[in-house]
Design a protein around this motif. Structure first.
Motif, PDB file in Angstrom:
ATOM      1  N   ARG C 110       0.828  -1.208   0.000  1.00  0.00           N
ATOM      2  CA  ARG C 110       0.000   0.000   0.000  1.00  0.00           C
ATOM      3  C   ARG C 110       0.859   1.254   0.000  1.00  0.00           C
ATOM      4  NH1 ARG C 110      -5.854   0.092   2.107  1.00  0.00           N
ATOM      5  NH2 ARG C 110      -6.364  -1.287   0.418  1.00  0.00           N
ATOM      6  N   LYS C 113       2.386   1.760  -3.327  1.00  0.00           N
ATOM      7  CA  LYS C 113       1.455   2.285  -4.323  1.00  0.00           C
ATOM      8  C   LYS C 113       1.240   3.775  -4.134  1.00  0.00           C
ATOM      9  CE  LYS C 113      -0.982  -1.990  -5.114  1.00  0.00           C
ATOM     10  NZ  LYS C 113      -1.798  -2.850  -4.268  1.00  0.00           N
ATOM     11  N   PHE C 114       1.176   4.187  -2.883  1.00  0.00           N
ATOM     12  CA  PHE C 114       0.924   5.598  -2.627  1.00  0.00           C
ATOM     13  C   PHE C 114       2.159   6.464  -2.903  1.00  0.00           C
ATOM     14  CE2 PHE C 114       0.903   9.264   0.249  1.00  0.00           C
ATOM     15  CZ  PHE C 114      -0.214   9.909  -0.241  1.00  0.00           C
ATOM     16  N   PHE C 115       3.306   6.009  -2.413  1.00  0.00           N
ATOM     17  CA  PHE C 115       4.496   6.862  -2.484  1.00  0.00           C
ATOM     18  C   PHE C 115       5.236   6.793  -3.811  1.00  0.00           C
ATOM     19  CE2 PHE C 115       4.245   7.531   2.067  1.00  0.00           C
ATOM     20  CZ  PHE C 115       4.703   8.823   2.150  1.00  0.00           C
ATOM     21  N   PRO C 117       4.436   6.937  -7.051  1.00  0.00           N
ATOM     22  CA  PRO C 117       4.265   8.009  -8.048  1.00  0.00           C
ATOM     23  C   PRO C 117       4.874   9.332  -7.592  1.00  0.00           C
ATOM     24  CG  PRO C 117       2.198   6.864  -7.691  1.00  0.00           C
ATOM     25  CD  PRO C 117       3.141   6.384  -6.635  1.00  0.00           C
ATOM     26  N   LEU C 118       4.713   9.653  -6.326  1.00  0.00           N
ATOM     27  CA  LEU C 118       5.277  10.905  -5.818  1.00  0.00           C
ATOM     28  C   LEU C 118       6.794  10.881  -5.936  1.00  0.00           C
ATOM     29  CD1 LEU C 118       3.222  11.549  -2.554  1.00  0.00           C
ATOM     30  CD2 LEU C 118       3.003  12.663  -4.766  1.00  0.00           C
ATOM     31  N   LEU C 121       8.119  11.148  -9.321  1.00  0.00           N
ATOM     32  CA  LEU C 121       7.941  12.506  -9.832  1.00  0.00           C
ATOM     33  C   LEU C 121       9.163  13.373  -9.520  1.00  0.00           C
ATOM     34  CD1 LEU C 121       5.403  13.556 -11.255  1.00  0.00           C
ATOM     35  CD2 LEU C 121       4.791  14.696  -9.133  1.00  0.00           C
ATOM     36  N   PRO C 124      13.608  12.302 -11.162  1.00  0.00           N
ATOM     37  CA  PRO C 124      14.422  12.727 -12.323  1.00  0.00           C
ATOM     38  C   PRO C 124      14.998  14.142 -12.199  1.00  0.00           C
ATOM     39  CG  PRO C 124      12.210  12.046 -13.001  1.00  0.00           C
ATOM     40  CD  PRO C 124      12.193  12.171 -11.530  1.00  0.00           C
ATOM     41  N   VAL C 125      14.549  14.903 -11.219  1.00  0.00           N
ATOM     42  CA  VAL C 125      15.081  16.258 -11.075  1.00  0.00           C
ATOM     43  C   VAL C 125      16.424  16.185 -10.364  1.00  0.00           C
ATOM     44  CG1 VAL C 125      14.680  18.565 -10.155  1.00  0.00           C
ATOM     45  CG2 VAL C 125      12.750  17.168 -10.880  1.00  0.00           C
ATOM     46  N   PRO C 126      17.524  16.557 -11.041  1.00  0.00           N
ATOM     47  CA  PRO C 126      18.832  16.500 -10.394  1.00  0.00           C
ATOM     48  C   PRO C 126      18.830  17.384  -9.134  1.00  0.00           C
ATOM     49  CG  PRO C 126      19.059  17.058 -12.712  1.00  0.00           C
ATOM     50  CD  PRO C 126      17.615  17.110 -12.397  1.00  0.00           C
ATOM     51  N   THR C 127      19.563  16.944  -8.117  1.00  0.00           N
ATOM     52  CA  THR C 127      19.495  17.669  -6.852  1.00  0.00           C
ATOM     53  C   THR C 127      19.917  19.120  -6.977  1.00  0.00           C
ATOM     54  OG1 THR C 127      21.614  16.681  -6.406  1.00  0.00           O
ATOM     55  CG2 THR C 127      19.717  15.762  -5.295  1.00  0.00           C
ATOM     56  N   TRP C 130      17.457  21.869  -7.328  1.00  0.00           N
ATOM     57  CA  TRP C 130      16.678  22.315  -6.166  1.00  0.00           C
ATOM     58  C   TRP C 130      17.287  23.562  -5.530  1.00  0.00           C
ATOM     59  CZ3 TRP C 130      12.069  20.315  -4.550  1.00  0.00           C
ATOM     60  CH2 TRP C 130      11.694  19.098  -5.113  1.00  0.00           C
TER      61      TRP C 130
END
Lengths: 258, 255, 273
Positions: C110, C113-115, C117-118, C121, C124-127, C130
């Motif tokens: 569970r 499944k929840f985490f 997709p987040l 997301l 793929p954004v290189p650190t 940020w």
């Protein structure tokens, strides 16, 4: 059965995205975060208009192309040099003895830490960016080609020699293909590392590129622009790594672990 | 005296080998001496880990003799050479080559005529029963099929002598029987001098013209058996079982 | 047997000679490297001092930097401690949250499944991407940098812990089940020990990437720290200090991963690698 599993997965993705969006809307309407946090409408409208309306001198396409071009130059140079140096180290003990200590000495320095020196050496133009991107990829590619070549199965080399392959043929037909999976693993990491290096290089010094977009956003306090930049960066990064593994699957289709 | 009738091809003269390393010397082979005649199927039979693989490597020229010498038609073997073909226990197929690529590897690296090579490869692919799998990669094949490729690869390079190092050691019993039959079949059609290493007694008796029984490490020749049962042999015929008992007893005495 | 013994000694001597030969080549190679560097800078002055100082100069600056505050306002130890504090703090936060989340994701479907997709997301954004938003949110103080480093440490920890737990052999779980282990016990006694090497791989990667993220963050926004030092030295044309900074960054990175390696050896037992 399989369809149901897939459907459930998509359901969770949609659920997560909705939750995220709701949280975001709540954050910008009901809390004080709205001063430093853009609302979804402005972010998405900016994301879509950025492809036609320029940010700075270029539209989003222009910026993406600039960054990708830089990555491609650095990455290509690094793949060629890295594979040559790595395989030389892996297949010749003398080359290993010569190169390895210097390589090990320079390896722990993160490529990003070379930026100041690169600027001093090559100026603030493209050359210093290529150098940083090259460096970021070179280390990974070299290391992996080295490991790949030095771990070539002795039995396979023996088998090839028994079948009549000379030194050169053993190299081109055994050592090179045998190191391919490892080399590709290196290229994969190198690609992410290049993508990261180009961002830093652009954030430090440039007038265009996706890295410039986000740092420009900080300088002007335009949070929407930063988020738009980050989304673009994430998407491009994802596309690059996916493309790399696609190529790997094509080239190394014989590999048992794929 | 019968050696006068047939041509002698390979001779192993008083060969010994000791490995040095980790601060100790391990004597693996002690004064081994034998000859092989043309188109003879010789089985080197001995207990596991007795140094058979080392012996095969030395015969192949991949490992140096410490004492004594090995020669092919009176010419000393000093390094790997294509007129000696090896079939490995681990198959040692090149995973990045297709079945055809593996089988054609030898002729290709020796710059043989392409058309000729293709024809030879087709012939051997057919002979080992891999028709239809020419373009598969080794990872898609079963263990038995991989070893068929290994045998075809060695044959396709047209060696004078085939060295087989426990080629069926990793296979399950069922496949093993099938492969033994297949090998016998191939050998009958494409006669070749074969030196075959195994630790499986049935396999030895089924395939061999002559069995050379080796002692435990350091390996030396304990006894030789000529097997003159008619081919193809029957695993459960009384003669077969009798031989099996004799050789097993001889081997038990060595351990 | 005496003859054999002789041969053994002979053989070992040969091997030692072989090893010594390659060691000599390495030593010569390093010497040549430094000599050529010195030759083109300190002796022949082919490259000017402000782009490439000589190794002697670098060493000299390195020693002096321990007590000289100019030109960037702090002595070297202060820069080092500032950088270490921030990166270790961020690394600590990232691993303390990342490892449990990775484990939970792999253990509870569970949760996954929840985490998932987040997580997919943001992955793929290189650190380094940020950094700008963090600066805007947290200012250029400790907060922004710690937040960036947190992100950079968090991701590898989650990925590797997740992969590690997923490696748990079903057979081991069955064995545990027949002995009546609860699900909780199975997690702590089977799944986590299985995952430990992989978790440590994640920690090592995290440490490397947080150290790198720190340098990037300090170059963009800081008034202390090693990244700041090399970046300021650039605008002042002090290549010697840049190289001092780079070597220090490299050395500390190497030491950190070495220390983690020792910890790993102590904790991960009975796992052949």
């Amino acid at each position: 059965m399989k369809k149901a599993v897939q459907l459930e997965k998509i359901g969770w993705v949609v659920f997560d995205l909705l939750l995220l969006l709701l949280g975001w809307i709540f954050l910008v309407t009901c809390t004080s975060a709205k001063d430093t946090f853009p609302d979804p409408v402005s972010v998405f409208s900016m994301l879509f208009t950025s492809f036609v309306k320029p940010i700075g001198t270029y539209t989003m396409w222009g910026h993406i192309m600039w960054s990708l071009y830089r990555v491609m130059v650095g990455f290509t140079l690094a793949s060629v040099t890295g594979i040559i140096v790595g395989i030389a180290m892996g297949s010749s003990k003398i080359a290993e003895a010569i190169i390895k200590p210097i390589f090990e000495f320079l390896r722990p320095i993160p490529p990003i830490a070379w930026i100041p020196l690169a600027i001093l050496w090559f100026g603030i133009d493209e050359a210093s960016k290529y150098f940083i991107i090259w460096l970021g990829a070179f280390i990974n590619v070299t290391l992996n080609s080295y490991v790949g070549a030095s771990r070539t199965d002795e039995t396979l080399i023996g088998a090839a020699r028994m079948l009549g392959a000379g030194k050169r043929k053993v190299f081109t037909r055994i050592i090179l293909p045998a190191s391919m999976p490892q080399i590709f693993a290196g290229l994969q990491v190198a690609m992410s590392s290049c993508w990261m290096a180009v961002l830093v290089a652009e954030m430090v010094r440039s007038n265009e590129g996706v890295g410039w977009i986000i740092i420009r956003g900080t300088d002007t306090g335009n949070t929407a622009q930063i988020i738009v930049g980050m989304i673009t960066i994430g998407v491009i990064g994802f596309i690059l790594t996916t493309a790399m593994s696609w190529i790997e699957r094509k080239v190394c289709s014989w590999n048992t672990t794929l | 005296m019968e050696h006068n009738a047939v041509k002698q091809i390979l001779s192993c003269r008083d060969v010994s080998k000791t490995f040095y390393g980790d601060g100790k010397c391990t004597e693996v082979i002690r004064h081994i001496d034998f000859d092989v005649t043309e188109n003879e199927f010789v089985v080197l039979f001995g207990p596991g880990q007795c140094g058979k693989t080392t012996l095969i490597k030395m015969l192949a020229g991949l490992e140096e003799c410490e004492e004594g010498s090995i020669s092919l038609e009176n010419e000393k073997i000093t390094g790997p050479r294509p007129d000696l073909g090896v079939v490995y226990q681990t198959t040692a197929l090149f995973p990045w080559c297709t079945v055809r690529g593996n089988i054609e590897f030898g002729p290709k690296v020796r710059n043989k005529d392409k058309k000729e090579t293709r024809k030879r490869a087709d012939h051997f692919i057919d002979l080992v029963g891999l028709k239809g799998f020419e373009d598969s990669y080794p990872k898609a094949l079963s263990g038995g099929m991989r070893q068929r490729v290994g045998i075809a690869r060695a044959y396709c390079n047209d060696p004078r002598v085939l060295l087989m190092d426990e080629p069926f050691g990793h296979l399950d019993a069922q496949t093993r029987y099938m492969m033994e039959e297949a090998l016998e079949n191939i050998w009958q059609k494409e006669k070749r001098t074969v030196i075959f290493v195994t630790n499986n007694i049935e396999e030895a008796i089924y395939l061999a013209d002559r069995i050379i029984l080796l002692t435990n490490r350091p390996a030396s020749i304990k006894q030789e058996f000529k097997i003159e049962l008619p081919r193809p042999r029957d695993y459960v015929s009384p003669e077969f079982l009798k031989l099996r008992e004799i050789i097993t007893q001889a081997m038990d005495a060595t351990v | 047997m005496d003859e054999k013994q002789q041969k053994l000694l002979e053989h070992e001597k040969q091997q030692r000679a072989q090893k010594r030969k390659y060691l000599m080549i390495s030593v010569v190679s390093v010497c040549v490297f430094f000599f050529v560097w010195e030759l083109i800078t300190g002796i022949l002055h082919i490259l000017p001092d402000y782009t490439m100082p000589s190794p002697v100069k670098v060493l000299d600056s390195f020693i002096k930097k321990f007590y000289t505050k100019t030109p960037d306002g702090e002595i070297l130890p202060v820069h080092i401690i500032t950088s270490l504090k921030v990166s270790l703090f961020g690394f600590f936060l990232g691993s303390v949250t990342g490892v449990p989340i990775g484990i939970m994701m792999a253990w509870h479907p569970r949760f996954e499944k929840f985490f998932r997709p987040l997580f997919d997301l943001i992955r793929p954004v290189p650190t380094v991407a940020w950094i700008p938003i963090m600066i805007l949110w947290f200012g250029i103080g400790l907060g922004a940098k710690a937040a960036v480093i947190f992100v950079s440490a968090f991701i590898p920890c989650v990925v590797n812990s997740f992969a590690g737990i997923k490696q748990t052999s079903q057979v081991h779980l069955w064995v545990a089940q027949t002995f009546g282990a609860s699900r909780r016990e199975m997690l702590f006694r089977i799944a986590i020990p299985t995952a430990l090497p992989s978790i440590f791989t994640g920690l090592r990667l995290s440490l490397g990437s947080s150290w790198m993220a720190l340098v990037a963050a300090e170059m963009l926004a800081a008034n202390k720290g090693l990244g700041y030092m090399i970046y300021t030295s650039r605008s002042l044309g002090r290549a010697d200090l840049i190289i001092v900074g780079m070597l220090t960054i490299g050395a500390i990175g190497a030491i950190l991963s070495y220390v983690l390696g020792i910890a790993e050896k102590r904790i991960v037992k009975g796992v052949s690698r």
